[in-house]
Design an enzyme around this catalytic site. Structure first.
Site, PDB file in Angstrom:
ATOM      1  N   GLY A 107       0.825  -1.201   0.000  1.00 56.26           N
ATOM      2  CA  GLY A 107       0.000   0.000   0.000  1.00 56.26           C
ATOM      3  C   GLY A 107       0.857   1.247   0.000  1.00 56.26           C
ATOM      4  O   GLY A 107       1.812   1.363   0.770  1.00 56.26           O
TER       5      GLY A 107
ATOM      6  N   GLY B   4      -0.128   6.079   4.766  1.00 56.94           N
ATOM      7  CA  GLY B   4       0.745   5.334   5.653  1.00 56.94           C
ATOM      8  C   GLY B   4       1.884   4.649   4.924  1.00 56.94           C
ATOM      9  O   GLY B   4       3.042   4.711   5.334  1.00 56.94           O
TER      10      GLY B   4
ATOM     11  N   CYS C 210     -15.287   6.876   9.045  1.00 53.16           N
ATOM     12  CA  CYS C 210     -14.604   8.067   8.536  1.00 53.16           C
ATOM     13  C   CYS C 210     -15.662   9.118   8.212  1.00 53.16           C
ATOM     14  O   CYS C 210     -16.182   9.161   7.098  1.00 53.16           O
ATOM     15  CB  CYS C 210     -13.793   7.696   7.301  1.00 53.16           C
ATOM     16  SG  CYS C 210     -12.720   9.003   6.701  1.00 53.16           S
TER      17      CYS C 210
ATOM     18  N   GLY D 272      -5.018  11.056   9.853  1.00 45.77           N
ATOM     19  CA  GLY D 272      -3.657  11.126   9.334  1.00 45.77           C
ATOM     20  C   GLY D 272      -2.607  11.216  10.414  1.00 45.77           C
ATOM     21  O   GLY D 272      -1.535  10.596  10.312  1.00 45.77           O
TER      22      GLY D 272
ATOM     23  N   CYS E   8      -7.906  16.543  13.019  1.00 42.59           N
ATOM     24  CA  CYS E   8      -8.664  16.665  11.767  1.00 42.59           C
ATOM     25  C   CYS E   8      -8.817  18.124  11.408  1.00 42.59           C
ATOM     26  O   CYS E   8      -9.315  18.924  12.213  1.00 42.59           O
ATOM     27  CB  CYS E   8     -10.041  16.017  11.930  1.00 42.59           C
ATOM     28  SG  CYS E   8     -11.096  16.169  10.462  1.00 42.59           S
TER      29      CYS E   8
ATOM     30  N   LYS F 289      -5.528  23.949   5.612  1.00 49.13           N
ATOM     31  CA  LYS F 289      -5.643  22.679   4.888  1.00 49.13           C
ATOM     32  C   LYS F 289      -5.059  22.798   3.492  1.00 49.13           C
ATOM     33  O   LYS F 289      -4.414  21.866   2.997  1.00 49.13           O
ATOM     34  CB  LYS F 289      -7.103  22.236   4.829  1.00 49.13           C
ATOM     35  CG  LYS F 289      -7.267  20.880   4.159  1.00 49.13           C
ATOM     36  CD  LYS F 289      -8.449  20.114   4.654  1.00 49.13           C
ATOM     37  CE  LYS F 289      -8.453  18.696   4.122  1.00 49.13           C
ATOM     38  NZ  LYS F 289      -9.535  17.873   4.669  1.00 49.13           N
TER      39      LYS F 289
END
Length: 425
Positions: free
Chosen positions: A8, A12, A159, A320, A353, A388
């Site tokens: 992946g 991450g 989520c 994250g 977040c 952001k």
């Protein structure tokens, strides 16, 4: 010389590969495996749908950036894991041996659990950039003949931030286009209340987000299960605090988008002793699987129990900042094992977040994510929207130049001053 394979290349996996190579140098081999050639910055996907970003602006080609740092890259899916034999089988039938495996695949999207949902059916998604690109095309068509919109998070979702973000971003975009008055909006969520976020709330998130919804004339339904979606309606069931159905209704919708429940990807879920019943990887305090201690895992694919029981099932998010702390712990622990030591590093599992609301935003901080907490904090302002955007550019640059430091710790928390906050302040 050890061979470490990372499955992946998301938020991450790609940082894990960079950190391993930076930490271990040429003494050990690192291989990164990912189904596609591109890293996707998924937090920007809601912007893609409304045309505020082009898909190319939230993608980074993986191969040229990782290979120049001595990391081997394979653009394929893993079809099977032989955990006892330390071997992976790829889609083309080739096999890869490993000494250590890091599973950072992200989730399988469980659209199949609700009839009519998913990009191949009647609802849209921001869970991947290709999904967002398809949703963008549907949104452009919707703008030609606007009408009701239904947005939200399905039962079992973990989520919730992107659902809130997308609702607010669409609302802001419609206002900019001067057609907001033609679009009734309903937010449907499995959360017991607005602002729960799968975290039991963060600070004053309930009243803060409810106020935003009222200000923007977005109706909401909580404790809701999605029963079925058609091309023009969404059928839902509303529950009371005991989990009993109190009302079923069919909402008219010309454009629907939901965050689905997640499961583990098939190759991971099929390994006996590796996962829980939903296919999420079981880990100990050091991110290792108890059955196969040379397998580590980080990110959304990790098994974390819900923060609390809710009338309609909700999961705990893996943000994250939490994922970053998992990756840092894994890299340090593998380095210790290679030196003949026992792993000693643990992830902090803090939640951070930055939720963009279109023309302003809300920042949520929960340290640690699972209550009781040392810090619980929520603030609103245009600065979050700007932060952001800045963070997106910074993170994308780091994926091109190599992550050699904790990005959230260095950039976001220090910029916001959260590190200096004391509990209760």
């Amino acid at each position: 010389m050890a061979h470490i394979v990372v499955m992946g290349a998301g938020l991450g996996g790609m940082p894990a590969a960079y950190d391993l190579k930076s930490h271990l140098g040429k003494k050990h081999d690192i291989t990164l495996i990912n189904p596609s050639e591109d890293f996707q910055f998924t937090p920007s996907n809601p912007w893609v749908v409304v045309g505020w970003r082009k898909p190319s602006e939230v993608l980074v080609p993986i191969r040229k950036y990782v290979e120049r740092r001595g990391i081997k890259f394979i653009a394929q899916s893993v079809s099977a894991i032989d955990a006892k034999g330390n071997k992976l089988t790829l889609d083309d039938g080739a096999t890869i041996d490993y000494d250590y495996l890091i599973i950072a695949t992200g989730p399988k999207l469980a659209f199949d659990e609700i009839p009519g949902t998913g990009p191949s059916a009647n609802t849209h998604s921001v869970c991947s950039t290709p999904h967002s690109q398809a949703a963008a095309q549907a949104y452009e068509k919707f703008l030609e003949n606007p009408g009701p919109i239904v947005i939200g998070a399905a039962q079992g979702a973990s989520c919730f931030g992107p659902a809130y973000e997308f609702a607010m971003i669409v609302e802001a975009d419609l206002r900019k286009r001067k057609i907001r008055d033609q679009v009734p909006m309903t937010f449907v969520t499995s959360e017991p209340y607005i602002g729960h976020m799968g975290l039991g709330g963060v600070g004053d998130s309930k009243s803060l987000l409810e106020s935003e919804m009222r200000q923007r004339h977005i109706k909401w339904v909580t404790n809701a299960k999605i029963l079925e979606a058609t091309d023009s309606t969404v059928k839902i069931a509303e529950h009371n605090d005991a989990g009993e159905v109190i009302k079923e209704q069919e909402l008219e919708s010309k454009f629907s988008l939901f965050i689905p429940a997640f499961k583990g990807v098939d190759a991971v879920a099929n390994v006996e002793g590796l996962c829980n019943p939903r296919g999420f990887v079981l880990i100990d305090d050091h991110q290792r699987n108890p059955t196969y201690p040379n397998i580590y895992s980080a990110g959304v694919c990790v098994a974390i129990p819900p923060v609390e029981a809710t009338p309609v099932p909700t999961g705990a998010p893996k943000t994250g900042y939490m994922i970053e702390s998992m990756v840092t712990a894994i890299v340090e622990n593998i380095a210790e094992e290679l030196e003949g030591k026992e792993p000693s590093h643990k992830a902090t599992w803090n939640a951070l977040c930055l939720a963009d609301l279109g023309d302003d935003g809300v920042a949520f901080v929960a340290l640690p994510q699972i209550p009781p907490r040392n810090v619980t904090w929520a603030k609103k302002g245009k600065w979050v929207h700007l932060a952001k955007i800045a963070f997106e550019k910074y993170f994308m640059r780091k994926m091109r130049t190599g992550r050699t430091e904790p990005i959230y710790e260095k950039y976001v928390l220090k910029a916001m001053g959260i590190i200096r906050l004391k509990p209760g302040k």
